[in-house]
Design a protein around this motif. Structure first.
Motif, short mmCIF file in Angstrom:
data_model
loop_
_atom_site.label_atom_id
_atom_site.label_comp_id
_atom_site.label_asym_id
_atom_site.label_seq_id
_atom_site.Cartn_x
_atom_site.Cartn_y
_atom_site.Cartn_z
N PHE A 1 2.35 -1.20 4.61
CA PHE A 1 1.67 0.10 4.48
C PHE A 1 2.71 1.21 4.50
N SER A 2 2.80 2.00 3.42
CA SER A 2 3.61 3.22 3.44
C SER A 2 2.92 4.26 2.57
N ALA A 3 1.79 4.72 3.08
CA ALA A 3 0.98 5.70 2.33
C ALA A 3 0.57 6.86 3.23
N GLY A 4 1.27 7.03 4.35
CA GLY A 4 0.96 8.14 5.26
C GLY A 4 0.16 7.67 6.46
N THR A 5 0.27 8.46 7.54
CA THR A 5 -0.34 8.06 8.82
C THR A 5 -1.87 8.02 8.73
N VAL B 1 0.87 -1.18 0.00
CA VAL B 1 0.00 0.00 0.00
C VAL B 1 0.91 1.24 0.00
N GLY B 2 0.76 2.06 -1.04
CA GLY B 2 1.70 3.17 -1.24
C GLY B 2 2.77 2.74 -2.25
N ALA B 3 2.37 1.84 -3.16
CA ALA B 3 3.34 1.21 -4.08
C ALA B 3 3.97 2.21 -5.05
N THR B 4 3.31 3.34 -5.27
CA THR B 4 3.85 4.32 -6.24
C THR B 4 4.75 5.34 -5.56
N GLY B 5 4.89 5.28 -4.24
CA GLY B 5 5.68 6.28 -3.52
C GLY B 5 7.14 5.90 -3.40
N ALA B 6 7.91 6.75 -2.71
CA ALA B 6 9.35 6.53 -2.58
C ALA B 6 9.63 5.24 -1.79
N VAL B 7 8.94 5.03 -0.68
CA VAL B 7 9.17 3.82 0.11
C VAL B 7 8.61 2.60 -0.62
N GLY B 8 7.40 2.74 -1.18
CA GLY B 8 6.78 1.62 -1.91
C GLY B 8 7.64 1.17 -3.09
N ALA C 1 -2.56 2.00 -4.16
CA ALA C 1 -2.25 3.42 -3.89
C ALA C 1 -3.56 4.18 -3.83
N SER C 2 -3.52 5.49 -4.07
CA SER C 2 -4.78 6.25 -4.04
C SER C 2 -5.45 6.12 -5.41
N SER C 3 -6.66 6.66 -5.50
CA SER C 3 -7.38 6.59 -6.78
C SER C 3 -6.64 7.38 -7.87
N ARG C 4 -5.77 8.32 -7.45
CA ARG C 4 -4.98 9.08 -8.45
C ARG C 4 -4.13 8.15 -9.31
N SER C 5 -3.61 7.10 -8.71
CA SER C 5 -2.69 6.20 -9.44
C SER C 5 -3.37 4.93 -9.92
N ALA C 6 -4.66 4.77 -9.63
CA ALA C 6 -5.33 3.52 -10.02
C ALA C 6 -5.23 3.34 -11.53
N ALA D 1 16.04 15.14 1.99
CA ALA D 1 14.73 15.54 1.49
C ALA D 1 13.83 14.34 1.19
N SER D 2 14.42 13.20 0.82
CA SER D 2 13.60 12.02 0.49
C SER D 2 12.87 11.47 1.70
N GLY D 3 13.22 11.94 2.88
CA GLY D 3 12.47 11.56 4.07
C GLY D 3 11.02 11.99 3.95
N LEU D 4 10.76 12.96 3.09
CA LEU D 4 9.39 13.41 2.84
C LEU D 4 8.86 12.83 1.52
N GLY D 5 9.49 11.78 1.03
CA GLY D 5 8.99 11.10 -0.17
C GLY D 5 9.33 11.86 -1.45
N TYR D 6 8.67 11.45 -2.52
CA TYR D 6 8.97 12.05 -3.82
C TYR D 6 8.72 13.55 -3.83
N THR D 7 7.70 14.00 -3.08
CA THR D 7 7.40 15.44 -3.11
C THR D 7 8.53 16.23 -2.47
N ASP E 1 20.92 4.92 4.47
CA ASP E 1 19.92 5.20 3.45
C ASP E 1 18.54 5.17 4.10
N ASN E 2 17.90 6.33 4.17
CA ASN E 2 16.62 6.40 4.88
C ASN E 2 15.50 5.64 4.18
N LEU E 3 15.57 5.55 2.84
CA LEU E 3 14.50 4.83 2.14
C LEU E 3 14.65 3.32 2.30
N1 LIG Z 1 10.60 8.56 2.91
C1 LIG Z 1 11.16 8.02 3.97
O1 LIG Z 1 12.41 8.04 4.16
C2 LIG Z 1 10.29 7.37 5.01
C3 LIG Z 1 10.93 6.71 6.07
C4 LIG Z 1 10.15 6.11 7.06
C5 LIG Z 1 8.79 6.15 6.96
N2 LIG Z 1 8.19 6.80 5.91
C6 LIG Z 1 6.72 6.85 5.87
O2 LIG Z 1 6.25 6.10 4.75
C7 LIG Z 1 5.07 6.72 4.25
C8 LIG Z 1 5.23 6.97 2.75
O3 LIG Z 1 6.34 7.79 2.53
P1 LIG Z 1 6.96 8.03 1.10
O4 LIG Z 1 8.22 8.72 1.39
O5 LIG Z 1 6.95 6.81 0.26
O6 LIG Z 1 5.90 9.08 0.48
P2 LIG Z 1 5.51 9.38 -1.04
O7 LIG Z 1 6.66 9.24 -1.95
O8 LIG Z 1 4.80 10.68 -1.00
O9 LIG Z 1 4.46 8.23 -1.39
C9 LIG Z 1 3.18 8.19 -0.81
C10 LIG Z 1 2.44 6.93 -1.29
O10 LIG Z 1 1.20 6.87 -0.60
C11 LIG Z 1 0.12 6.81 -1.52
N3 LIG Z 1 -1.03 7.54 -1.00
C12 LIG Z 1 -1.10 8.84 -0.67
N4 LIG Z 1 -2.35 9.14 -0.24
C13 LIG Z 1 -3.06 7.99 -0.30
C14 LIG Z 1 -4.42 7.66 -0.01
N5 LIG Z 1 -5.30 8.55 0.46
N6 LIG Z 1 -4.80 6.37 -0.20
C15 LIG Z 1 -3.94 5.43 -0.66
N7 LIG Z 1 -2.65 5.71 -0.98
C16 LIG Z 1 -2.23 6.97 -0.80
C17 LIG Z 1 0.67 7.50 -2.77
O11 LIG Z 1 -0.10 7.07 -3.88
P3 LIG Z 1 -0.47 8.02 -5.13
O12 LIG Z 1 0.60 7.77 -6.18
O13 LIG Z 1 -1.79 7.48 -5.57
O14 LIG Z 1 -0.51 9.42 -4.64
C18 LIG Z 1 2.09 6.95 -2.77
O15 LIG Z 1 2.10 5.63 -3.27
C19 LIG Z 1 4.83 7.98 5.09
O16 LIG Z 1 3.90 7.69 6.10
C20 LIG Z 1 6.20 8.24 5.70
O17 LIG Z 1 6.11 8.91 6.92
C21 LIG Z 1 8.92 7.39 4.93
#
Ligand SMILES: NC(=O)c1ccc[n+]([C@@H]2O[C@H](COP(=O)([O-])OP(=O)(O)OC[C@H]3O[C@@H](n4cnc5c(N)ncnc54)[C@H](OP(=O)(O)O)[C@@H]3O)[C@@H](O)[C@H]2O)c1
Length: 350
Positions: free
Chosen positions: A80-84, A18-25, A46-51, A169-175, A327-329
């Motif tokens: 699960f890595s799609a936000g809290t 869950v969160g497969a399109t994000g940085a952690v996924g 992921a979210s409906s945006r990426s469906a 910066a990648s600690g906040l994901g792709y954004t 490496d944080n990711l």
């Molecule tokens: N980055 C790090 O180093 C790091 C380290 C530890 C923990 N984390 C945690 O891991 C989580 C993800 O981080 P990330 O860095 O991978 O962020 P990211 O690159 O922004 O990716 C977010 C992912 O969550 C999905 N998502 C967002 N809103 C959603 C929703 N309402 N329903 C379903 N899917 C949704 C996104 O899908 P879409 O493509 O559809 O938007 C995307 O796949 C966060 O909670 C973060 O705190 C991150």
């Protein structure tokens, strides 16, 4: 540990990301391919945006599914890595469907019924399935820190530790990465170029920001509090004294930490280097050459915690400094979660 990929194997788990399109996924998907996870089915959510987006894993194509329409009873384990807020809403749905969840967010880390696990430190927590159905993955700066603290505590005992982080910066994901790139380009275009940061405030370009996550009434930030509370829970040391300043720096990936530890007994540098270097998946750079040190740019994407600048303080033989880069990711998120799954598979808990 290497597991053989065999999607046809009937006993292998059905896996959801869950969160497969994000940085952690995306990093989890890389790890599935690199480390050869056995799975019978794979579901990318992921979210409906990426469906409907198509991603390739192990040479097979998978359509991303929206979480709202995903049936969790199809998954034995879900990362699960799609936000809290997504975890708060959907993890209970997943566990009610019988899915074991490995959660990367803060949502369940301090829940007494959900173990908070760093496999190199407290893998014994995985001997039985947790009551809550959730295993929490710790904060990205906490994971490399506790892996070193464990070794120091076992040999010399820790009186207290003081840590400053330098978080990418990648600690906040792709954004986060995109905003660092955009703000840097804007700054290079001149001081008058208009760039309104959305995530890092003030702008992270050519800057460092001593605030990660929100401020608490104590004056510490939530990120700083996470490092204290989570370290205590993982190490099973409820009175551990770790105090932290968490700083965002204009680095794309890999967090660094300057760590000061005062012990109960005098510490010998040669022995300290041996102890640290003997910990699983830890590389000490200044074992023999004091001038060697790791940096985010030079360690790259790595599955080791990198250590350097190991120095006994001149005024106190019980205290020392070290520098770490991880490496944080991978270590701070996806790899730790993945290693939890590997441990579960090895124990037959999954
Ligand atoms: N980055 C790090 O180093 C790091 C380290 C530890 C923990 N984390 C945690 O891991 C989580 C993800 O981080 P990330 O860095 O991978 O962020 P990211 O690159 O922004 O990716 C977010 C992912 O969550 C999905 N998502 C967002 N809103 C959603 C929703 N309402 N329903 C379903 N899917 C949704 C996104 O899908 P879409 O493509 O559809 O938007 C995307 O796949 C966060 O909670 C973060 O705190 C991150």
């Amino acid at each position: 540990m290497t597991l053989v990929t065999d999607p046809a194997e009937p006993t292998a788990p059905r896996v959801a990301i869950v969160g497969a399109t994000g940085a952690v996924g995306s990093t989890l998907i890389e790890l599935i391919e690199e480390r050869g996870l056995r799975y019978r089915e794979l579901h990318l959510v992921a979210s409906s945006r990426s469906a409907g987006r198509v991603l390739t894993v192990d040479g097979a194509k998978y359509e991303v599914q929206a979480i709202e329409t995903f049936d969790f009873s199809q998954a034995d384990v879900a990362f699960f890595s799609a936000g809290t807020s997504v975890s708060e809403k959907w993890v209970p749905v997943a566990t009610a469907a019988g899915t074991l969840v490995i959660d990367n967010t803060i949502a369940f880390r301090m829940d007494p019924d959900s173990p908070l696990v760093v496999p190199q430190v407290n893998a014994h927590e995985l001997d039985r399935r947790p009551k809550s159905g959730v295993i929490a993955n710790p904060n990205c700066s906490t994971i490399p820190l506790v892996r070193l603290l464990r070794g120091v505590e076992d040999r010399w005992g820790i009186r207290h530790a003081v840590v400053s982080t330098y978080q990418a910066a990648s600690g906040l994901g792709y954004t986060g990465v995109e905003e660092l790139q955009e703000s840097t380009l804007a700054s290079l275009n001149g001081p008058d170029s208009a760039f309104e940061p959305e995530h890092f405030k003030p702008s992270l370009a050519f800057n460092v920001i001593p605030k990660i996550d929100r401020f608490l009434d104590s004056g510490f930030t939530l990120e700083e509090q996470k490092m204290l509370q989570e370290s205590r829970k993982i190490l099973g040391m409820p009175h551990l004294d770790v105090t932290t300043t968490c700083v965002r720096v204009p680095v794309v990936n890999c967090h660094s930490e300057a760590v000061y530890i005062e012990c109960h007994e005098p510490v010998d540098r040669a022995e300290l280097v041996e102890v640290l270097g003997g910990l699983p998946e830890v590389t000490v750079h200044d074992r023999t050459d004091l001038k060697e040190f790791p940096t985010p740019a030079t360690v790259g994407s790595s599955d080791h915690v990198h250590v350097g600048r190991v120095r006994i303080t001149q005024s106190n033989p019980r205290a020392f400094w070290l520098w770490l880069v991880a490496d944080n990711l991978r270590i701070g998120a996806a790899l730790n979660a993945f290693q939890i799954a590997e441990e579960l598979l090895e124990r037959g808990t999954l």
